[in-house]
Design a protein around this motif. Structure first.
Motif, PDB file in Angstrom:
ATOM      1  N   THR A  56       0.833  -1.206   0.000  1.00  0.00           N
ATOM      2  CA  THR A  56       0.000   0.000   0.000  1.00  0.00           C
ATOM      3  C   THR A  56       0.868   1.256   0.000  1.00  0.00           C
ATOM      4  O   THR A  56       0.621   2.191  -0.765  1.00  0.00           O
ATOM      5  N   GLU A  57       1.890   1.256   0.858  1.00  0.00           N
ATOM      6  CA  GLU A  57       2.783   2.415   0.932  1.00  0.00           C
ATOM      7  C   GLU A  57       3.499   2.649  -0.393  1.00  0.00           C
ATOM      8  O   GLU A  57       3.631   3.780  -0.857  1.00  0.00           O
ATOM      9  N   LEU A  58       3.936   1.576  -1.030  1.00  0.00           N
ATOM     10  CA  LEU A  58       4.612   1.692  -2.317  1.00  0.00           C
ATOM     11  C   LEU A  58       3.653   2.229  -3.381  1.00  0.00           C
ATOM     12  O   LEU A  58       4.025   3.099  -4.167  1.00  0.00           O
ATOM     13  N   SER A  59       2.432   1.744  -3.386  1.00  0.00           N
ATOM     14  CA  SER A  59       1.436   2.231  -4.355  1.00  0.00           C
ATOM     15  C   SER A  59       1.159   3.715  -4.154  1.00  0.00           C
ATOM     16  O   SER A  59       1.061   4.475  -5.124  1.00  0.00           O
ATOM     17  N   GLN A  60       1.041   4.121  -2.900  1.00  0.00           N
ATOM     18  CA  GLN A  60       0.795   5.531  -2.607  1.00  0.00           C
ATOM     19  C   GLN A  60       1.964   6.401  -3.052  1.00  0.00           C
ATOM     20  O   GLN A  60       1.768   7.494  -3.593  1.00  0.00           O
TER      21      GLN A  60
END
Length: 100
Positions: free
Chosen positions: A19-23
């Protein structure tokens, strides 16, 4: 930590990192034309670090699901060696005090 808890924690870590990488990727795409070169480089560096963490978590998760301990037997061996060394030092000091 037992195997099920370890696998679950690794799955949660993996989801959070994904999720953090996608954000971060979304942030880079949306603002890349507004950001300075240094800021963009920092964001790309963060992206690279997150990808490395993601890869490490995936490998730990695979090992945990295969039944291997992600901490590994090496850590247990090191702890045992340190404990044994401490005991031997204590015995040696006790002998020195007894002889004096």
């Amino acid at each position: 930590m037992n195997k099920k808890k370890c696998v679950r924690q690794l799955q949660l870590d993996l989801e959070a990192q994904t999720t953090e990488l996608s954000q971060l990727k979304t942030k880079i795409k949306q603002r890349s034309y507004k950001l300075s070169k240094d800021t963009l480089q920092e964001l790309y560096y963060q992206e690279s670090c997150l990808k490395d963490q993601l890869t490490e978590t995936k490998s730990q998760l695979a090992e945990a699901e295969d039944g291997k301990d992600p901490v590994g037997p090496t850590k247990d061996l090191q702890v045992n060696i340190v404990m044994l060394t401490g005991i031997l030092v204590a015995i040696g000091l006790q002998l020195l005090l007894w002889l004096c």
